[in-house]
Structures are given as structure tokens and as C-alpha cells.
Write a protein that holds these residues in place. Structure first.
Motif, PDB file in Angstrom:
ATOM      1  N   ASP A   1      -0.579  -1.974 -14.179  1.00  0.00           N
ATOM      2  CA  ASP A   1       0.759  -2.089 -13.904  1.00  0.00           C
ATOM      3  C   ASP A   1       1.455  -3.014 -14.925  1.00  0.00           C
ATOM      4  N   VAL A   2       2.334  -2.513 -15.616  1.00  0.00           N
ATOM      5  CA  VAL A   2       3.123  -3.084 -16.624  1.00  0.00           C
ATOM      6  C   VAL A   2       4.074  -4.363 -15.976  1.00  0.00           C
ATOM      7  N   ALA A   3       4.603  -4.127 -14.931  1.00  0.00           N
ATOM      8  CA  ALA A   3       5.614  -4.930 -13.910  1.00  0.00           C
ATOM      9  C   ALA A   3       4.521  -6.128 -13.507  1.00  0.00           C
ATOM     10  N   ARG A   4       3.856  -6.864 -14.435  1.00  0.00           N
ATOM     11  CA  ARG A   4       2.972  -7.967 -14.231  1.00  0.00           C
ATOM     12  C   ARG A   4       3.535  -8.972 -13.383  1.00  0.00           C
ATOM     13  N   TYR A   5       4.700  -9.390 -13.520  1.00  0.00           N
ATOM     14  CA  TYR A   5       5.219 -10.382 -12.682  1.00  0.00           C
ATOM     15  C   TYR A   5       5.362  -9.924 -11.017  1.00  0.00           C
ATOM     16  N   LYS A   6       5.210  -8.603 -10.858  1.00  0.00           N
ATOM     17  CA  LYS A   6       5.477  -8.050  -9.542  1.00  0.00           C
ATOM     18  C   LYS A   6       4.271  -7.553  -8.788  1.00  0.00           C
ATOM     19  N   LEU A   7       3.317  -7.085  -9.487  1.00  0.00           N
ATOM     20  CA  LEU A   7       1.994  -6.372  -9.039  1.00  0.00           C
ATOM     21  C   LEU A   7       0.882  -6.707  -9.785  1.00  0.00           C
ATOM     22  N   PRO A   8      -0.479  -6.949  -9.213  1.00  0.00           N
ATOM     23  CA  PRO A   8      -1.709  -6.967 -10.100  1.00  0.00           C
ATOM     24  C   PRO A   8      -2.102  -5.463 -10.255  1.00  0.00           C
ATOM     25  N   PRO A   9      -3.031  -5.532 -11.477  1.00  0.00           N
ATOM     26  CA  PRO A   9      -3.663  -3.972 -11.674  1.00  0.00           C
ATOM     27  C   PRO A   9      -4.121  -3.470 -10.330  1.00  0.00           C
ATOM     28  N   CYS A  10      -4.224  -2.190  -9.888  1.00  0.00           N
ATOM     29  CA  CYS A  10      -4.611  -1.766  -8.598  1.00  0.00           C
ATOM     30  C   CYS A  10      -5.456  -0.289  -9.007  1.00  0.00           C
ATOM     31  N   TRP A  11      -6.348  -0.213  -7.965  1.00  0.00           N
ATOM     32  CA  TRP A  11      -7.050   1.115  -7.861  1.00  0.00           C
ATOM     33  C   TRP A  11      -6.248   2.051  -6.985  1.00  0.00           C
ATOM     34  N   VAL A  12      -6.158   3.282  -7.426  1.00  0.00           N
ATOM     35  CA  VAL A  12      -5.267   4.292  -6.498  1.00  0.00           C
ATOM     36  C   VAL A  12      -6.068   5.611  -6.379  1.00  0.00           C
ATOM     37  N   ARG A  13      -6.344   5.936  -5.215  1.00  0.00           N
ATOM     38  CA  ARG A  13      -7.112   6.999  -5.028  1.00  0.00           C
ATOM     39  C   ARG A  13      -6.366   8.327  -5.508  1.00  0.00           C
ATOM     40  N   HIS A  14      -7.184   9.165  -6.265  1.00  0.00           N
ATOM     41  CA  HIS A  14      -6.588  10.391  -7.130  1.00  0.00           C
ATOM     42  C   HIS A  14      -5.668  11.237  -6.231  1.00  0.00           C
TER      43      HIS A  14
ATOM     44  N   VAL B   1     -17.450  -1.335   3.891  1.00  0.00           N
ATOM     45  CA  VAL B   1     -16.276  -1.421   4.344  1.00  0.00           C
ATOM     46  C   VAL B   1     -15.312  -0.231   3.942  1.00  0.00           C
ATOM     47  N   PRO B   2     -14.512   0.154   4.872  1.00  0.00           N
ATOM     48  CA  PRO B   2     -13.534   1.305   4.235  1.00  0.00           C
ATOM     49  C   PRO B   2     -12.828   0.809   3.542  1.00  0.00           C
ATOM     50  N   ILE B   3     -12.510   1.726   2.257  1.00  0.00           N
ATOM     51  CA  ILE B   3     -11.519   1.385   1.316  1.00  0.00           C
ATOM     52  C   ILE B   3     -10.086   2.192   1.341  1.00  0.00           C
ATOM     53  N   ALA B   4      -9.060   1.439   1.450  1.00  0.00           N
ATOM     54  CA  ALA B   4      -7.679   1.956   1.657  1.00  0.00           C
ATOM     55  C   ALA B   4      -7.357   2.840   0.271  1.00  0.00           C
ATOM     56  N   ASP B   5      -6.279   3.730   0.113  1.00  0.00           N
ATOM     57  CA  ASP B   5      -6.270   4.678  -0.927  1.00  0.00           C
ATOM     58  C   ASP B   5      -5.535   3.818  -1.957  1.00  0.00           C
ATOM     59  N   ILE B   6      -5.128   2.402  -1.904  1.00  0.00           N
ATOM     60  CA  ILE B   6      -4.716   1.687  -2.925  1.00  0.00           C
ATOM     61  C   ILE B   6      -5.347   0.229  -2.679  1.00  0.00           C
ATOM     62  N   VAL B   7      -6.025  -0.281  -3.638  1.00  0.00           N
ATOM     63  CA  VAL B   7      -6.775  -1.497  -3.610  1.00  0.00           C
ATOM     64  C   VAL B   7      -6.228  -2.376  -4.758  1.00  0.00           C
ATOM     65  N   TYR B   8      -5.593  -3.310  -4.631  1.00  0.00           N
ATOM     66  CA  TYR B   8      -5.293  -4.493  -5.597  1.00  0.00           C
ATOM     67  C   TYR B   8      -6.302  -5.379  -6.197  1.00  0.00           C
ATOM     68  N   THR B   9      -6.610  -5.561  -7.203  1.00  0.00           N
ATOM     69  CA  THR B   9      -7.514  -6.360  -8.136  1.00  0.00           C
ATOM     70  C   THR B   9      -7.440  -7.836  -7.826  1.00  0.00           C
ATOM     71  N   ASN B  10      -6.345  -8.168  -7.017  1.00  0.00           N
ATOM     72  CA  ASN B  10      -6.433  -9.738  -6.574  1.00  0.00           C
ATOM     73  C   ASN B  10      -7.121  -9.858  -5.294  1.00  0.00           C
ATOM     74  N   CYS B  11      -7.924  -8.896  -5.009  1.00  0.00           N
ATOM     75  CA  CYS B  11      -8.786  -8.997  -3.807  1.00  0.00           C
ATOM     76  C   CYS B  11     -10.383  -8.848  -4.129  1.00  0.00           C
ATOM     77  N   GLN B  12     -11.444  -9.311  -3.371  1.00  0.00           N
ATOM     78  CA  GLN B  12     -12.694  -9.044  -3.809  1.00  0.00           C
ATOM     79  C   GLN B  12     -13.026  -7.408  -3.837  1.00  0.00           C
ATOM     80  N   GLN B  13     -12.511  -6.505  -3.078  1.00  0.00           N
ATOM     81  CA  GLN B  13     -12.941  -5.343  -3.121  1.00  0.00           C
ATOM     82  C   GLN B  13     -12.406  -4.780  -4.300  1.00  0.00           C
TER      83      GLN B  13
END
Lengths: 222, 222
Positions: free
Chosen positions: A182-195, A10-22
Motif C-alpha cells: 500500500d503506497v498510502a504508507r502513512y495510513k496502512l502497512p503492506p497487507c496480504w489479501v485473499r485473492h 490458526v485461522p487466517i482472515a481474508d486480509i492480514v497486515y504485516t505489522n502482526c506476526q501472522q
């Protein structure tokens, strides 16, 4: 290298949050992640919206087991908190009220961190090509004695806000993605970012310092 | 089921900490872990040595996105902290000074948690066989709308201390091990515990309540 596809093709976007299976799957298959569990153990939320640098510093210092200031509530244990980080030495340079009002520049955060038992390398992103930047980041993320804190512009990642600090915890070589805690944890989960996207978010000018953002590499002195 | 061997066929102890490669590998191959990333995002350290229940509650409530009390420092966002957890309703039942002095029993923690938008099931471990206990824990750890907080005696795990609360984040079926996110983060990293050992650590008597320890299953009301 076969980027942009997940194990299920499945194509992966340039940013993927850890609150989804991908995002979760990317971690399981990431090849460079020696920092992750110590960062997970020391990961904290910024206590004020401008404390991203302080929260990142505390997370990284505890993760490296750098000797911490006194911590009366959990005596005889010691741990860095966003309060006791402001030791006499730090206060001489910068006070909490200043950070609450204005946050920190990359250079200011580096100066504060250098007052503890770590060496701090300051790297401006505009002095590096995308490939040079990747090489330095991967080298540090793969070294158990180092930690990386990136200073980036959220707008480049399609996020609300602007300048922000957070630690990196892993690298997925095949996808060319870093795991950003991401230390603004109340705002966003950890995420994968394409380099290349992460690099472009660091090659931006911090209006406070009028110079390029970038990243810090901390190395334990022990 | 082929327990007691790692993917490299190295025997695995009944407790494996995530600061070693074996502990990290167990996570990558664990089959039941839908709670993990939200717990990682909300994982906090107990602020006092007796605040394990409060820290576990805050970690679980934020992880379930339960509506939190006001959080002036990060307005307009809201998040549970170990301070604002003590709302008027909670204070009516139990005050911070009492928790600082004595900690909480399983029943006390359940009562406090039930004052928020979650249903709380209290399970005493001595009422369950090892297999019944595993079935309930695995069912809850595999359900994205639930969170588990275990109340166990550290001495059974060969750890310093005695009664302690912490959330569970994952289950590795082949190894029959749960991932325990220890909220005394200044003391110990997250660890994998083989289920019969975890069960035996919960089938112990809390001298404050004079009844068996056990676990809480929280279910989001939304």
C-alpha cells in the motif's frame, strides 16, 4: 490446497497486515516473490492523497530499472520521483494539478506509464472470472521482468477511502493471498489479501471512468 | 554456530545483496527481524547524497511511530519527511544547507534525533570488542521499541563512497549477519553484512569529527 490456516493452524482472515506476526510469517513461507526485494528498495509513499497511481508507477518503474529522467540532487545517478515522473511527454497528456485534484483512472495511468520504456497491459477485472484473474496475476507476480499495479476499491477490504492503486509484491499459493504494498504508507502497512476478496475489490466501477477497475501489468522493454 | 554456508551449503560471502536469491533466502531464515516490516513501510531514499543521516532518521522515526511534524499534503495524517524533519528546534542546531554540504557526524545526527520523542544512545565502535558490539546490536535489533542506525565506512564493505548512515533491519544468528537497509537506494539494494566486517567498517575514523564511527540506538518514549 488447505487455505485459511497459518503454519500454527490458526485461522487466517481474508486480509492480514504485516505489522502482526501472522503477516510476517506469511512472507517467510510465500512461494512466489521474485519482485519483493526490488519493490522494497523502490517502495515510496504517495506525496498527495490522490497520488497513489503516481507513487505506484514510480515504485514499479524504479523496481524494473527503467531508465529514469534526470535527477539533479543525486547526479550522476537517476531515479524516478513523483516530481520528475511528469516529463514533457507526460505533461502533454496530464498535469500534476489535475492528478492532485482528481487522481487517475486505470486508463490514464496506463497512458502515462506507456510513455516510458515499458509495455503496459490494461486488464479490466469484470472481464475475468476469479480463476482467470488469479492466473494472470500469479503469472505476472512470478515473472521478474513484470510488475503489477492493482486498482481496487478500499471499501471492499474494510479500509477507509475508495479507489486506490498499489503494487503487488508476492503470492502465497497455499493461502491464495497476494501481498499488497500500500503506497498510502502513512495510513496502512503492506497487507496480504485473499485473492477472491482482491478480485471483488477490482470488479467495482470507477465513477470517473464509469468502467470496471482492474490492474496493469508492466513489462520491461530491456 | 556453523557460519559461511547457505541452506544449500553454498559458501556465503561476507556481504550478500538482496537482489540475488541467496540474499532473499537469508531473510526467510533470519531469526531476529521484528523491525523489518515497519522499516520496509517507512524506508526512504536519501534526497541528497549527503542526506544519509536524515533519510535514516526519517525511516527510523516513522518506523517507531514517533509523533511527526505537520504534513499538509496528507492532512490529517502526519509523517516525517526529509523536509519537515528540519523543525524549528532542529534548525536552531543545524540547517539543511549545512547537511547538504557536509553531511552529519554521528554526534550531530544524535543531537538532531534527540529533539524528537526518542532517547538516543550513541555508541562509538572503537570502545567495543567485536563480541560486545554484536551483543548490543542484536539486543537492539531484537527489541520492537528500538531502532539502530549504523555509521560505517563504505570502503570496508568494498563499496564506492566513504562515510555512510543506514538502519539495520534484521539479524541472522547462524550466519552472524545483519541486514543493512541502505538509504542510497538508487545506488545499492539492502544487503546482509557479516558482523566482524560491519564492526570493522564502524571502527574507522570520521575525518569531520576525528573520532570513531559507531551506531545510534533509538528508543521510543511511548
Amino acid at each position: 490446497m488447505q487455505p485459511n490456516t497459518s503454519p500454527q493452524n490458526v485461522p487466517i482472515a481474508d486480509i492480514v497486515y504485516t505489522n502482526c506476526q501472522q503477516g510476517a510469517d506469511l512472507f517467510d513461507h510465500a512461494d512466489i516473490k521474485p519482485h519483493f526485494w526490488s519493490l522494497c528498495r523502490s517502495f515510496v509513499s504517495e506525496e498527495f492523497m490522490t497520488y497513489c497511481g503516481i507513487a505506484s508507477a514510480v515504485t514499479a518503474l524504479n523496481s524494473l530499472c527503467v531508465p529514469a529522467p534526470d535527477s539533479p540532487q543525486i547526479y550522476p545517478y537517476k531515479v524516478f520521483t513523483q516530481d520528475n515522473f511528469f516529463t514533457d511527454d507526460v505533461l502533454h497528456f496530464r498535469r500534476p494539478i489535475e492528478v492532485e485534484k482528481h487522481g487517475n483512472t486505470l486508463a490514464q495511468l496506463a497512458t502515462m506509464l506507456s510513455l516510458f520504456a515499458v509495455t503496459v497491459d490494461v486488464i479490466k477485472a469484470d472481464e475475468l472470472s476469479v480463476d482467470e484473474c488469479r492466473m494472470l496475476l500469479v503469472g505476472a507476480v512470478g515473472d521478474p521482468s513484470k510488475r503489477v499495479i492493482v486498482d481496487f476499491d478500499r471499501r471492499c477490504l474494510g479500509q477507509k477511502g475508495h479507489g486506490h492503486f498499489s503494487p503487488l509484491a508476492a503470492f502465497h499459493s497455499q493461502e491464495d493471498m497476494f501481498l499488497l504494498m500500500d503506497v498510502a504508507r502513512y495510513k496502512l502497512p503492506p497487507c496480504w489479501v485473499r485473492h477472491p476478496l482482491l478480485h471483488s475489490s477490482m470488479v467495482t466501477v470507477d465513477s470517473s471512468s464509469e468502467t470496471s477497475r482492474g490492474f496493469l501489468v508492466l513489462t520491461s522493454k530491456e
